[in-house]
Design a protein around this motif. Structure first.
Motif, PDB file in Angstrom:
ATOM      1  N   VAL A  93      34.498  37.199  37.440  1.00  0.00           N
ATOM      2  CA  VAL A  93      35.560  37.723  36.730  1.00  0.00           C
ATOM      3  C   VAL A  93      36.603  38.367  37.667  1.00  0.00           C
ATOM      4  O   VAL A  93      36.275  39.260  38.535  1.00  0.00           O
ATOM      5  CB  VAL A  93      35.257  38.535  35.864  1.00  0.00           C
ATOM      6  N   ASP A 116      34.565  34.534  30.709  1.00  0.00           N
ATOM      7  CA  ASP A 116      33.238  34.047  31.488  1.00  0.00           C
ATOM      8  C   ASP A 116      32.099  34.832  30.879  1.00  0.00           C
ATOM      9  O   ASP A 116      31.010  34.248  30.797  1.00  0.00           O
ATOM     10  CB  ASP A 116      33.388  34.530  32.769  1.00  0.00           C
ATOM     11  N   VAL A 184      40.329  33.338  39.545  1.00  0.00           N
ATOM     12  CA  VAL A 184      40.921  32.235  38.698  1.00  0.00           C
ATOM     13  C   VAL A 184      40.386  32.322  37.326  1.00  0.00           C
ATOM     14  O   VAL A 184      39.212  32.606  37.081  1.00  0.00           O
ATOM     15  CB  VAL A 184      40.232  31.085  39.616  1.00  0.00           C
ATOM     16  N   ILE A 185      41.152  32.015  36.334  1.00  0.00           N
ATOM     17  CA  ILE A 185      40.932  31.711  34.988  1.00  0.00           C
ATOM     18  C   ILE A 185      40.324  30.538  34.903  1.00  0.00           C
ATOM     19  O   ILE A 185      41.097  29.422  35.632  1.00  0.00           O
ATOM     20  CB  ILE A 185      42.007  32.073  34.055  1.00  0.00           C
TER      21      ILE A 185
END
Ligand SMILES: Cc1cc2nc3c(=O)[nH]c(=O)nc-3n(C[C@H](O)[C@H](O)[C@H](O)COP(=O)(O)OP(=O)(O)OC[C@H]3O[C@@H](n4cnc5c(N)ncnc54)[C@H](O)[C@@H]3O)c2cc1C
Length: 283
Positions: A93, A116, A184-185
């Motif tokens: 995350v 996540d 990063v998403i």
């Protein structure tokens, strides 16, 4: 001018929540303040949960693991690192600074299909524990709590207090695909958890539908495999089944076609890793 309500106990917070259902709840602020900074949210009243010790505890015994809504992803990585699927998800995350603020409860209530922490909760078959002033807590199974992108079963006068699930005996893992390996998403994500005793597998997929999804046909296929005699073709078939069952969309992070292909590869690889890790790591 924003009014800030700063309760010191959960009881006080629930009473304030009941009296001010219009207040915006603030935990770590890593989702909420992005909205404020971009002018998408302008809360007139904040209910700040950061002083509530009750939400920052986790507990575990043979029957139940419970993680408070206020536990940060940094603490999950450091203190619950034997819960491999959740700890691996937590460690991806954002950045260390984000993980020091971002809470599991905030991730749950934001209800992003890319959350996540939510992928791990889906793989654990967790329930979300919600509380309301002067009422008994509700335990809502994860697949009844998450209703769509940013939509949950949480009522205006309720707070998420924890997530809880039965301990599972077997390895788990988390992986996500994005344009780089940190901050990063997910364009697509996966959380796999084996249950050795039930000879069962849970495969949760993120960013490929309106909520985190479970790949149930792929799960059924793997449950029928002999885990001591790995068959690469069966893992490929599991990947193909999962890819056929997801509901991805095109957006600025990736196309639906790319996401389906990512799911196919993630399922095959994550299953291979967890099946190979049997006997080597605790769940
Ligand atoms: C740079 C950056 C990178 C990020 N990277 C990731 C990533 O890789 N993966 C990922 O999943 N997320 C990521 N996020 C999103 C965010 O960090 C997480 O969703 C985080 O868990 C939110 O938690 P929070 O405590 O900061 O929530 P907040 O921002 O305080 O709150 C989020 C929402 O939940 C509500 N809320 C919070 N707690 C409760 C509660 N107990 N009861 C009721 N409502 C509540 C708030 O009202 C708000 O609507 C990123 C964000 C940023 C800014």
């Amino acid at each position: 001018m924003t009014e800030a309500l700063r309760p010191k106990t959960l009881e006080e917070a629930l009473a304030l929540r009941a009296a001010h259902p219009e207040a915006t709840v603030l935990a770590g602020g890593t989702d909420l303040m992005v909205g404020v900074n971009f002018g998408r949210a302008e809360p007139a009243c904040l209910l700040d949960l950061s002083r509530l010790g009750e939400l920052t505890a986790w507990a575990r015994d043979d029957n139940c693991i419970s993680v408070g809504a206020g536990v940060t992803f940094s603490r999950i990585s450091a203190e619950l690192d034997d819960l491999t699927a959740l700890a691996e998800a937590a460690s991806t995350v954002g950045s260390p600074q984000i993980r020091n603020r971002a809470t599991l409860g905030g991730n749950i209530v934001t209800a992003s299909p890319a959350g996540d922490g939510i992928a791990a909760l889906a793989a654990y078959d967790a329930s979300i524990v919600v509380a309301r002033h002067a009422r008994a807590d509700r335990r809502i199974p994860w697949d009844e709590f998450f209703l769509g992108p940013k939509q949950t079963a949480l009522a205006d006068d309720e707070l998420v207090v924890a997530a809880e699930w039965e301990p599972v005996d077997g390895p788990g893992t988390f992986a996500k695909v994005g344009p780089r390996s940190a901050m990063v998403i997910a364009v697509a994500s996966i959380c796999v958890q084996l249950d050795e005793q039930a000879h069962d597998v849970r495969i949760a997929l993120g960013s490929v539908g309106p909520t985190v999804l479970r790949a149930t046909r792929a799960e059924q296929l793997v449950t029928q495999l002999d885990w001591n005699d790995l068959d690469e073709r069966a893992l490929q078939e599991a990947g193909a089944l999962a890819a056929a069952d997801v509901q991805p969309i095109d957006d600025l992070r990736g196309t639906a076609a790319y996401r389906r292909r990512a799911v196919e590869v993630l399922v095959r690889r994550a299953l291979a890793w967890t099946l190979a890790a049997r006997g080597k790591v605790a769940a």
